[in-house]
Design a protein around this motif. Sequence first.
Motif: not given
Length: 471
Positions: A83-84, A86-90, A236-238
């Motif tokens: 997860r990044t 920002h908590g997003e799945l990478h 957010e995703i990286s």
Amino acid sequence: MSHRELSPREVTARDDERTCGGVRVSPSGAGVCVDTPLRLSFDRPVTLGRRGRLQVHRTDGTVVDTIDLADPEGARRPIGSARTDHGELHLWHYLPAVAEGTQVLLTLHRGLEEDADFVVTMDAGFVQGHGGIRAEDGWRLHTKRAPARGTAQVEVDASGGKDFCTVQGAVDHVPEGNDRDVTIRIAPGTYREIVYVPPTKPRLTLRGGDRNGTVITYPNNDRLNGDAAMRGLPIEISCCPKRVLPGSDRFNCWRAVVGVDADDVTVENLTIHNSTPAGGGQAEAFRGNGRRITLRRVSLLSHQDTLRLQGAGYVVDSYIEGDVDFVWGTGGIVVEDTELKALGPGYYTQIRNVDDGPGAAFVNVRLTRAPAVPDGSCYLSRVELSRFAPSQVVFVDASMDAHIAPQGWVLTDATGRWDTRRLRLAEHGSRTLDGLPLDVDGRSAVARTLDPDEAAPFRTPAHLLGGWDPR
């Protein structure tokens, strides 16, 4: 779920290579790992087509995974639940289908359900000149059960004979929030994969069965999964998690073959090879960003940025090769009783300390070179003074060949604008590879020679590792 031992019939079926649609396919039959890669073997060198799909179906026809050569988004997938910031799945860029000589190697986007039946099909033209594989051709798999969650030891074998076929499959099996010591035993073999250990899975040991024969390898690099690849994506995703240097650690955490963001992880008795060729960009073999990370009896192979350690890391009885900044990072780093080999002119280290905390110490190491590396063409370290003025790099009792430049140390932005007084560059007891005292009179004025009393604390790893003694 309890672990079910394979019967002799299952082992035989699992190891069989079946012919389907005029091509040898594997694995097939029963006893297949849930994380199995797939392989096609031809009698001639082959090339992938420009379009076409390989699909895995349940027996009722439901598609559970698709490798689509025409879909660029199909070359991205999650690895290790990363997860990044920002908590997003990478999602990592990877190579789902690769033609190598007479073989095509295939990596699915996710693991298969355990103890279940599947059928694999392939469109005509997926491999140039091949008519494809239909359901009735009989490429069928039955997956085995995985060990019980929370077990203290799991085993990996690329040939399919153990719990998992991939190292990542074993890491994924460790429960989130792991609170016990877990050993992942890796049998000799070649594991072509990116491995990621998230912060939620500490206390792991990755133990190879043979240092030279157990090889984790992948051509991961900056262009595939670093700044060059991520720059256009939403942050957010990286953006990297656990950022140590917020100003620069934005996307450079995804390009290692083995990446660890957990504490208390040990890697031993294996080889990690980033197969990115020279000039292919920054390409770590191992990246560790955690407390108490130990590398013991490992070989780390790459060209640029081979080993990166943040937090507190210890390397012993190992071999590291590269050409540009091939040991780097911030935090406490101790490398001892290890050979570091220069593959070309360049810099052994680039350490980035942003405060007066611990830096890097190299104790009783051997600095060697490939045959074509000229005398005087390599440096102990380079420091970017404008950003990392307090950096600390110390060599104690190091043996080095004549490829080390007499100057020894380089500042990449050494102008009158920057203050060098905070630098902590030093050496003590340097000698030739034959054991003779080395003349260091020509060393750069930004470094100093330690006296015996000053050098002594660096021979104890806990001095730089916050009191942690990895010995």
